[in-house]
Design an enzyme around this catalytic site. Structure first.
Site, short mmCIF file in Angstrom:
data_model
loop_
_atom_site.label_atom_id
_atom_site.label_comp_id
_atom_site.label_asym_id
_atom_site.label_seq_id
_atom_site.Cartn_x
_atom_site.Cartn_y
_atom_site.Cartn_z
N GLY A 46 0.84 -1.18 0.00
CA GLY A 46 0.00 0.00 0.00
C GLY A 46 0.88 1.23 0.00
O GLY A 46 2.06 1.17 0.38
N GLN A 51 2.70 10.10 1.69
CA GLN A 51 4.05 9.56 1.84
C GLN A 51 4.99 10.02 0.74
O GLN A 51 6.22 9.95 0.90
CB GLN A 51 4.01 8.03 1.85
CG GLN A 51 3.28 7.44 3.08
CD GLN A 51 3.19 5.95 3.01
OE1 GLN A 51 2.23 5.40 2.46
NE2 GLN A 51 4.15 5.26 3.57
N CYS A 91 5.65 0.07 7.92
CA CYS A 91 5.32 1.27 7.14
C CYS A 91 6.54 1.69 6.34
O CYS A 91 7.66 1.74 6.89
CB CYS A 91 4.89 2.40 8.06
SG CYS A 91 4.42 3.91 7.19
N LEU A 92 6.35 2.00 5.09
CA LEU A 92 7.48 2.42 4.24
C LEU A 92 8.07 3.74 4.72
O LEU A 92 9.19 4.09 4.37
CB LEU A 92 7.02 2.52 2.79
CG LEU A 92 6.51 1.20 2.19
CD1 LEU A 92 5.98 1.42 0.79
CD2 LEU A 92 7.58 0.12 2.21
N HIS A 133 -4.75 1.64 7.49
CA HIS A 133 -3.39 2.18 7.68
C HIS A 133 -3.14 3.35 6.72
O HIS A 133 -2.65 4.40 7.12
CB HIS A 133 -2.37 1.06 7.42
CG HIS A 133 -0.94 1.49 7.48
ND1 HIS A 133 -0.07 1.11 8.49
CD2 HIS A 133 -0.20 2.28 6.64
CE1 HIS A 133 1.11 1.65 8.27
NE2 HIS A 133 1.07 2.37 7.16
N GLU A 134 -3.53 3.16 5.45
CA GLU A 134 -3.30 4.21 4.45
C GLU A 134 -4.19 5.43 4.71
O GLU A 134 -3.76 6.58 4.55
CB GLU A 134 -3.55 3.69 3.03
CG GLU A 134 -2.73 2.47 2.64
CD GLU A 134 -1.24 2.64 2.86
OE1 GLU A 134 -0.74 3.77 2.92
OE2 GLU A 134 -0.56 1.60 3.01
N HIS A 137 -2.71 7.71 7.07
CA HIS A 137 -1.70 8.60 6.46
C HIS A 137 -2.34 9.88 5.93
O HIS A 137 -1.79 10.97 6.08
CB HIS A 137 -0.99 7.90 5.29
CG HIS A 137 0.17 7.03 5.69
ND1 HIS A 137 1.31 7.51 6.28
CD2 HIS A 137 0.37 5.70 5.56
CE1 HIS A 137 2.16 6.52 6.50
NE2 HIS A 137 1.61 5.41 6.09
O1 K2U Z 1 1.79 2.77 4.29
C1 K2U Z 1 2.73 2.07 3.98
O2 K2U Z 1 3.89 2.35 4.29
C2 K2U Z 1 2.48 0.81 3.23
C3 K2U Z 1 2.52 -0.37 4.13
C4 K2U Z 1 1.11 -0.91 4.14
C5 K2U Z 1 0.78 -1.82 5.25
C6 K2U Z 1 1.08 -1.50 6.56
C7 K2U Z 1 0.71 -2.37 7.57
C8 K2U Z 1 0.04 -3.53 7.30
C9 K2U Z 1 -0.25 -3.84 6.00
C10 K2U Z 1 0.10 -2.96 4.99
C11 K2U Z 1 3.65 -1.17 3.56
O3 K2U Z 1 3.21 -2.06 2.64
S1 K2U Z 1 4.66 -1.80 4.80
C12 K2U Z 1 5.43 -3.14 4.22
C13 K2U Z 1 4.57 -4.34 4.32
C14 K2U Z 1 4.63 -5.21 3.30
C15 K2U Z 1 3.87 -6.36 3.36
C16 K2U Z 1 3.06 -6.63 4.46
C17 K2U Z 1 3.01 -5.73 5.49
C18 K2U Z 1 3.78 -4.57 5.44
ZN ZN Z 2 2.47 3.51 6.19
#
Ligand code: K2U
Ligand code: ZN
Length: 182
Positions: A46, A51, A91-92, A133-134, A137
């Site tokens: 996501g 971001q 979170c990225l 989560h998104e 943000h």
């Molecule tokens: O917002 C972001 O940084 C994207 C996250 C989304 C996410 C956060 C928590 C739980 C699920 C999704 C990134 O994808 S974080 C990296 C990641 C990759 C695979 C699974 C979980 C988190």
């Molecule tokens: Zn995030």
């Protein structure tokens, strides 16, 4: 298409509240494509426009293992919530940090697609977690805000130390270790 820079905690721009998308034009479509490229390259499942320092309400997601189920949410709203679920989130914008967060297990959401056409969707599991989560943000909220003050302080100190260490390495070394996975 282009890979965009992802802002990292505690960058204050991550705290900006996004405004509604009004123009569903070619510029928006290009940003959506760039956000997908950035998300897949990270890799992530996501990415919210906040971001990448774009403060209109826009989210891209793809939770599929095959990375061929892209979803776009413009101006998302949660219409209903049901149940509770705890997932270990990352979170990225908070690299290398993972911790448990409690959220609604199932949600009904309304949004617009990249052309502005409205739709509604039931989400559960990782889809529901990721969209919540998104959407945080877009409100300037990060998953570390659900953790204790002590944990958040330790995370902030670690990320600031890591960034300082990276900046002190020779550029050539940085280029190899920081290069995004192809
Ligand atoms: O917002 C972001 O940084 C994207 C996250 C989304 C996410 C956060 C928590 C739980 C699920 C999704 C990134 O994808 S974080 C990296 C990641 C990759 C695979 C699974 C979980 C988190
Ligand atoms: Zn995030």
């Amino acid at each position: 298409m282009a890979r965009l820079q992802i802002l990292e905690y505690p960058d204050p721009r991550l705290r900006t509240r996004a405004v509604a998308v009004r123009e569903f034009d070619a510029r928006l479509s290009r940003l959506i494509d760039d956000m997908f490229e950035t998300m897949y390259a990270a890799p992530g499942i996501g990415l919210a426009s906040s971001q990448v320092d774009f403060h209109q309400q826009l989210i891209v997601m793809d939770v599929s293992d095959t990375k061929d189920q892209p979803l776009v949410f413009c101006n998302p709203e949660i219409l209903s919530r049901d149940g509770v679920a705890t997932y270990e989130e990352g979170c990225l914008s908070v690299p290398g940090i993972f911790d448990d967060v409690e959220r609604a297990a199932r949600i009904r959401a309304r949004a617009q697609d990249r052309t502005g056409v409205p739709f509604e969707m039931e989400l559960e599991g990782m889809l529901a977690v990721c969209l919540q989560h998104e959407m945080d943000h877009l409100d300037g909220k990060l998953f570390v805000d659900y953790l204790s003050d002590l944990k958040r302080q330790r995370i902030r100190k670690k990320l600031e130390r890591d960034r300082k260490d990276r900046a002190s390495r020779p550029a050539a070394e940085r280029a190899t270790t920081d290069a995004p996975a192809l």
